[in-house]
Every structure is written in structure tokens, then in C-alpha cells.
Motif scaffolding. Structure first.
Motif, PDB file in Angstrom:
ATOM      1  N   TYR A 171       0.833  -1.202   0.000  1.00 45.25           N
ATOM      2  CA  TYR A 171       0.000   0.000   0.000  1.00 45.25           C
ATOM      3  C   TYR A 171       0.869   1.253   0.000  1.00 45.25           C
ATOM      4  O   TYR A 171       1.930   1.294   0.634  1.00 45.25           O
ATOM      5  CB  TYR A 171      -0.909   0.018   1.241  1.00 45.25           C
ATOM      6  N   GLY A 172       0.422   2.269  -0.702  1.00 45.11           N
ATOM      7  CA  GLY A 172       1.080   3.575  -0.651  1.00 45.11           C
ATOM      8  C   GLY A 172       0.068   4.646  -1.003  1.00 45.11           C
ATOM      9  O   GLY A 172      -1.058   4.336  -1.391  1.00 45.11           O
ATOM     10  N   HIS A 173       0.445   5.915  -0.856  1.00 46.65           N
ATOM     11  CA  HIS A 173      -0.466   6.978  -1.309  1.00 46.65           C
ATOM     12  C   HIS A 173       0.289   7.974  -2.174  1.00 46.65           C
ATOM     13  O   HIS A 173       1.397   8.400  -1.833  1.00 46.65           O
ATOM     14  CB  HIS A 173      -1.195   7.659  -0.142  1.00 46.65           C
ATOM     15  N   TYR A 174      -0.325   8.299  -3.316  1.00 40.09           N
ATOM     16  CA  TYR A 174       0.326   9.196  -4.264  1.00 40.09           C
ATOM     17  C   TYR A 174      -0.122  10.646  -4.087  1.00 40.09           C
ATOM     18  O   TYR A 174       0.383  11.547  -4.748  1.00 40.09           O
ATOM     19  CB  TYR A 174       0.097   8.730  -5.712  1.00 40.09           C
ATOM     20  N   ASP A 175      -1.075  10.874  -3.175  1.00 36.05           N
ATOM     21  CA  ASP A 175      -1.476  12.269  -2.937  1.00 36.05           C
ATOM     22  C   ASP A 175      -0.520  12.904  -1.933  1.00 36.05           C
ATOM     23  O   ASP A 175       0.173  12.207  -1.181  1.00 36.05           O
ATOM     24  CB  ASP A 175      -2.923  12.371  -2.455  1.00 36.05           C
ATOM     25  N   VAL A 176      -0.482  14.231  -1.947  1.00 31.87           N
ATOM     26  CA  VAL A 176       0.418  14.961  -1.041  1.00 31.87           C
ATOM     27  C   VAL A 176      -0.341  16.090  -0.346  1.00 31.87           C
ATOM     28  O   VAL A 176      -1.442  16.464  -0.753  1.00 31.87           O
ATOM     29  CB  VAL A 176       1.636  15.558  -1.794  1.00 31.87           C
ATOM     30  N   GLN A 177       0.295  16.638   0.692  1.00 31.03           N
ATOM     31  CA  GLN A 177      -0.245  17.785   1.413  1.00 31.03           C
ATOM     32  C   GLN A 177       0.050  19.066   0.619  1.00 31.03           C
ATOM     33  O   GLN A 177       0.998  19.111  -0.145  1.00 31.03           O
ATOM     34  CB  GLN A 177       0.443  17.886   2.780  1.00 31.03           C
ATOM     35  N   PRO A 178      -0.748  20.106   0.836  1.00 28.33           N
ATOM     36  CA  PRO A 178      -0.442  21.388   0.200  1.00 28.33           C
ATOM     37  C   PRO A 178       0.961  21.852   0.630  1.00 28.33           C
ATOM     38  O   PRO A 178       1.389  21.536   1.735  1.00 28.33           O
ATOM     39  CB  PRO A 178      -1.511  22.332   0.765  1.00 28.33           C
ATOM     40  N   PRO A 179       1.663  22.583  -0.237  1.00 31.15           N
ATOM     41  CA  PRO A 179       3.045  22.932   0.075  1.00 31.15           C
ATOM     42  C   PRO A 179       3.201  24.220   0.898  1.00 31.15           C
ATOM     43  O   PRO A 179       4.294  24.526   1.325  1.00 31.15           O
ATOM     44  CB  PRO A 179       3.667  23.138  -1.305  1.00 31.15           C
ATOM     45  N   ASP A 180       2.121  24.940   1.134  1.00 28.32           N
ATOM     46  CA  ASP A 180       2.281  26.246   1.782  1.00 28.32           C
ATOM     47  C   ASP A 180       2.862  26.133   3.197  1.00 28.32           C
ATOM     48  O   ASP A 180       2.695  25.096   3.832  1.00 28.32           O
ATOM     49  CB  ASP A 180       0.925  26.986   1.823  1.00 28.32           C
ATOM     50  N   PRO A 181       3.559  27.157   3.696  1.00 26.04           N
ATOM     51  CA  PRO A 181       3.867  28.457   3.072  1.00 26.04           C
ATOM     52  C   PRO A 181       4.977  28.364   2.015  1.00 26.04           C
ATOM     53  O   PRO A 181       6.100  27.989   2.320  1.00 26.04           O
ATOM     54  CB  PRO A 181       4.335  29.313   4.259  1.00 26.04           C
ATOM     55  N   LEU A 182       4.591  28.712   0.801  1.00 33.05           N
ATOM     56  CA  LEU A 182       5.485  28.568  -0.358  1.00 33.05           C
ATOM     57  C   LEU A 182       6.799  29.324  -0.222  1.00 33.05           C
ATOM     58  O   LEU A 182       7.843  28.844  -0.667  1.00 33.05           O
ATOM     59  CB  LEU A 182       4.766  29.085  -1.614  1.00 33.05           C
ATOM     60  N   GLU A 183       6.732  30.504   0.402  1.00 34.73           N
ATOM     61  CA  GLU A 183       7.932  31.353   0.455  1.00 34.73           C
ATOM     62  C   GLU A 183       9.021  30.738   1.326  1.00 34.73           C
ATOM     63  O   GLU A 183      10.168  31.164   1.278  1.00 34.73           O
ATOM     64  CB  GLU A 183       7.574  32.779   0.893  1.00 34.73           C
ATOM     65  N   GLU A 184       8.671  29.730   2.118  1.00 33.65           N
ATOM     66  CA  GLU A 184       9.700  29.110   2.967  1.00 33.65           C
ATOM     67  C   GLU A 184      10.470  27.976   2.276  1.00 33.65           C
ATOM     68  O   GLU A 184      11.408  27.426   2.832  1.00 33.65           O
ATOM     69  CB  GLU A 184       9.072  28.617   4.273  1.00 33.65           C
ATOM     70  N   TRP A 185      10.039  27.632   1.062  1.00 35.51           N
ATOM     71  CA  TRP A 185      10.756  26.589   0.322  1.00 35.51           C
ATOM     72  C   TRP A 185      12.019  27.179  -0.319  1.00 35.51           C
ATOM     73  O   TRP A 185      11.960  28.231  -0.943  1.00 35.51           O
ATOM     74  CB  TRP A 185       9.863  25.995  -0.769  1.00 35.51           C
ATOM     75  N   ILE A 186      13.115  26.460  -0.196  1.00 39.43           N
ATOM     76  CA  ILE A 186      14.359  26.926  -0.803  1.00 39.43           C
ATOM     77  C   ILE A 186      14.323  26.666  -2.309  1.00 39.43           C
ATOM     78  O   ILE A 186      14.734  27.490  -3.107  1.00 39.43           O
ATOM     79  CB  ILE A 186      15.578  26.263  -0.135  1.00 39.43           C
ATOM     80  N   SER A 187      13.786  25.496  -2.709  1.00 40.18           N
ATOM     81  CA  SER A 187      13.511  25.258  -4.133  1.00 40.18           C
ATOM     82  C   SER A 187      12.026  24.936  -4.231  1.00 40.18           C
ATOM     83  O   SER A 187      11.432  24.454  -3.268  1.00 40.18           O
ATOM     84  CB  SER A 187      14.374  24.112  -4.658  1.00 40.18           C
TER      85      SER A 187
END
Ligand code: BES
Ligand code: MN
Ligand code: MN
Length: 454
Positions: free
Chosen positions: A84-100
Motif C-alpha cells: 500500500y502507498g499513497h500518491y497524494d500529497v499535502q499542500p506545500p504552503d507556506p510557499l515562500e519558505e521553500w528553498i527550491s
């Protein structure tokens, strides 16, 4: 060619393919991303077909589709394992904190950064590559394998239980393997034999039916933001216990042996504190950090909004306020019973001058899984062949709602064998999976199928 030679030779392609998967923003909670979730399911089906799972299909549900595939040529004598696995993901926000950017995967300092890198795309994809290595080098697998990858785990798997029930015959298996948890620490593999459950609620508290001038009305009418703050602040007592009548009634007390086992794990409060960047740790009195995280229930406020939150200052007495609240549950608490208890308590403590609306989002049952069966032993042996340190048995604070359904509907034991690390920042900005863990995961998976066949 040996399987290990194949794994080594194909390393760079394995990474490119994972990058492709990670580039699809399959955010299940946001309807705007529906087409991407769908695209991700089709990408996986095509990929499984290419790998030799000729029966791969995208199964529609009322929500997001389920990807299902099987390879049953090991024969009736051989065990059948459901992955079993899941291909869905959580929202990425807050976007500005991502380095890439979250959906432009990138390797920095030997780590793969992307939303879903560890939760759960990188982990289940490692198994697909482990399976591929067998199929490509030997033309078969030591066991029958069924693969179920869902697209709604991060929203409580609403469509999955009915689907499993409907397809119970087809899903029949001897055991379920899930890699959607973490190792205990770098270099220390872990079997997670317990997960907490979840009960998620949303509240609205309303005072006046429109926003008011806080000078003309303030002091003479109820302020819902203030009243909600008071209510929420009263939900825990001084000792960090949840002050809702009946909340702990079904909680199984920890047994002394288990407390001892937790205590024997190499865990330092100070290192943990440093990792999260807070000034100190906080929780229920009388329990260690690991006990609080794994074996005690919680009530958390996930967010509060209302009134004026823009730039500058606005003298306003807001009409309403909202909050999202969730409880992590332990055996034998029931998500629906807890939701009702929380709701009834909020109604009871609410001042009469405000209106309260409570809605239920989703939930999941807490689980304790088998720690001794043959599949657990096979998973432990696979880990032992890859890592120097011995496999430890731990519990996890997160939830995977489907685990309870596998036990109830299929009657199959589940083994949770995480390949990621606790500090992979799942659900946070800059989620990552160490390259070492990705490749070790693939290697572990390749050994696992062999060990399951023994
Ligand atoms: N993979 C996590 C759960 C997890 C993480 C378990 C680490 C053990 C160790 C899963 O994707 C998750 O985030 N689940 C949600 C469930 C919810 C949305 C119903 C959770 O725990 O918040
Ligand atoms: Mn997950
Ligand atoms: Mn998750």
C-alpha cells in the motif's frame, strides 16, 4: 545480472523517474488540483504497466482514483503480499519558505527536496523499483504481489474503505506492507507497530451578525474571537491533560514493559528540542516525550482565523471566528465518540451570547499491529541486510486510517516499515528524502520480497 548489479546500474534512472513523479502536484485536499491528482494516477498506471504489471488500472471512486495492479504468477503455494502507498500529497504552503519550489525536485547535500519526497511518493516508489529489479533480472517475483496506491490518504481516505469492502475478494492477501512512516533515527531502521488515530473538527463561533465598530460597540456586545480564545484555552488543565469529560475513558494505560522499551531507545529530549527549534518541550505531565508522542492522546488547535488580520490596524469587533481542531487518539478511543464528546463539551462551555457551529472533517482509528508474525520477521531480516544497526520496534504519532481497515476487512496483518527519517519535514516546507534512504529503501524492498518468499 544480479539484482544488486541491476540496482547499482539503474541508480540514476531511478532518481529521474522519482523526479517525474514528484513533479506532479497531486494535492488531494484542493479541488483546483483535481486534474493533477488524476494525471498522477495515470502516470503510475503507465509506469506499473511498463514494469510488467500488465493488469494495472486506474479505478475511479467518488473522490480521487485508486491505482491497482497485481502480479500473481508466483503460484498458489507462495504467499500474497499487498503493498500500500499513497500518491497524494499535502499542500506545500507556506510557499515562500521553500528553498527550491515544492514541485521542482532538486538534490542538495545528498537530499531530494520536494513535496511528497518522503510522504509518500519516494517511499512507495522505492518498493516499485525493488519489484522492478526482480522482474527485470529474474523474470518473476518470489511472492504474489498486489499493489494499491490511493490518492486520498491526506484527506482521511474517505473512498478507500468502501472500495476495499467491495473488492475484498480480489484484495485477499497474507499481509500488507506499508512504507509511509520513518526509521527511528539515521541508520536505525524501525518497524512501527502502533499508530495514533485522528478526529478532526472545524468550529465557527458567531457573535453579532456583521462586523462592528469596536469603539461604538466594544464592551457592550460579545466578541467571538475573545470568547473562542477563552473556550480553547480551557481545553487543557495545568498538567497538560485534556479537560473534556470522558476524553480518557477508553485510553488503554501504557504497560510497564512498553514504557521500559520506549525508555531504552536512544532518544534525547535536548536534541529533539533543538531539531524543532523551540525554547522547550511541552506536554502531559507524568509522561516522557516518546510516550506523549506515541501512546497518549492529544487535542491540538491547527489554526484560528477571524477578525482583522491584514496590514495596519482596523478597529473592528468581528462578527465571527473559526478554528480547526484535531485530536490524536490511542487505543481504544473511537474517532466518532471523541468528536461527539468534544462537540458536546464546547456546547456546554459556550457562553449563551454566541452561536456555535461544529462540523466533522475526517478521522481514523488508532491501531496496534502484530509484532511477531512471519511477515514482521521477513521485514526485519530485510532491514538487517541493509543497515548495520539492529531494527527497533517503535510506535508512531501520525495516522494512516487504512491500517484499521486492512485488519477489519481483509483480516490481514500490516507491517509498517518506513524508509524515511523523522526530520524529513513531512507536511512542512522543504520536505526531503535523503538519497541514502531512497536507495537503501529500494535495496530493502528487493530483499523483502525474497524474505517474504522464505
Ligand atoms: N505518512 C503519514 C503518517 C505517518 C508519518 C505515520 C510518520 C507514522 C510516521 C500520513 O501521510 C499522514 O500524514 N497522515 C495524516 C492522516 C490524516 C490526514 C487522516 C496525519 O497523520 O495527519
Ligand atoms: Mn503518508
Ligand atoms: Mn502525510
Amino acid at each position: 545480472m544480479t539484482i544488486n548489479d541491476y540496482l547499482q546500474r539503474e541508480e540514476s534512472r531511478f532518481l529521474r523517474e522519482l523526479f517525474e513523479l514528484l513533479s506532479i502536484p497531486s494535492i488531494s485536499t484542493d479541488p483546483d488540483y483535481g486534474p493533477d491528482v488524476e494525471r498522477c494516477a495515470r502516470w503510475l498506471k503507465d509506469h506499473l504497466e511498463q514494469m510488467g504489471f500488465s493488469t494495472a488500472e486506474v479505478c475511479p471512486t467518488e473522490g480521487h482514483p485508486i491505482v491497482y495492479a497485481e502480479w500473481l504468477e508466483a503460484g498458489e503455494e507462495a504467499p500474497t503480499v499487498l503493498l500500500y502507498g499513497h500518491y497524494d500529497v499535502q499542500p506545500p504552503d507556506p510557499l515562500e519558505e521553500w528553498i527550491s519550489p515544492p514541485f521542482k525536485p532538486e538534490v542538495r547535500e545528498e537530499k531530494i527536496f520536494a513535496r511528497g519526497a518522503t510522504d509518500d511518493k519516494g517511499q512507495f516508489f522505492a518498493h516499485l523499483k525493488g519489484l522492478e529489479a526482480w522482474l527485470e533480472t529474474t523474470g518473476g517475483l518470489p511472492v504474489n504481489v498486489k499493489i494499491l496506491i490511493e490518492g486520498e490518504e491526506e484527506v482521511g481516505s474517505p473512498s478507500l474503505a468502501p472500495w476495499i469492502l467491495e473488492n475484498a475478494d480480489r484484495l485477499a492477501c497474507d499481509a500488507v506492507i506499508i512504507s509511509d512512516s520513518s526509521m527511528f533515527a539515521p541508520g536505525i531502521p524501525a518497524i512501527t507497530y502502533g499508530l495514533r488515530g485522528l478526529s478532526y473538527l472545524e468550529l465557527t463561533l458567531e457573535g453579532p451578525d456583521h462586523d462592528l465598530h469596536s469603539g461604538l460597540y466594544g464592551g457592550g456586545v460579545p466578541n467571538p474571537v475573545l470568547e473562542l480564545s477563552r473556550m480553547l484555552a480551557s481545553l487543557h488543565d495545568e498538567a497538560g491533560r485534556i479537560a473534556i469529560p470522558g476524553f480518557y475513558d477508553a485510553v488503554r494505560p501504557m504497560d510497564p514493559e512498553e514504557r521500559e522499551a520506549f525508555g531504552a531507545l536512544p532518544f534525547e529530549d535536548e536534541a529533539f528540542r533543538e531539531e524543532i527549534g523551540a525554547e522547550g518541550l511541552k506536554g502531559e505531565e507524568g509522561y516522557t516525550t516518546l510516550e506523549r508522542l506515541w501512546a497518549r492522546p492529544t487535542l491540538d488547535i491547527n489554526g484560528i482565523w477571524g477578525g482583522f488580520t491584514g496590514k495596519g490596524a482596523k478597529t473592528v469587533l468581528p462578527a465571527r471566528v473559526h478554528a480547526k481542531l484535531s485530536c490524536r487518539l490511542v487505543p481504544d478511543q473511537d474517532p466518532e465518540v471523541i468528536a461527539e464528546l468534544v462537540k458536546a463539551h464546547l456546547e456546554a462551555i459556550k457562553p449563551s451570547e454566541v452561536r456555535l457551529k461544529v462540523s466533522f472533517h475526517h478521522g481514523g482509528r488508532p491501531v496496534i499491529t502484530d509484532r511477531k508474525g512471519p511477515i514482521v520477521q521477513a521485514a526485519t531480516r530485510a532491514f538487517d541486510r541493509v543497515w548495520d544497526e539492529e531494527t527497533v520496534f517503535i510506535r508512531g504519532g501520525g495516522s494512516i486510517p487504512v491500517v484499521a481497515h486492512f485488519a477489519e476487512i481483509l483480516g490481514a496483518p500490516t507491517v509498517l516499515m518506513g524508509f524515511g527519517l523523522e526530520n524529513d519535514r513531512l507536511h512542512s516546507p522543504n520536505e526531503k528524502l535523503n538519497l541514502e534512504n531512497y536507495y537503501a529503501g529500494i535495496q530493502t524492498s528487493a530483499y523483502l520480497w525474497e524474505e517474504c518468499g522464505k
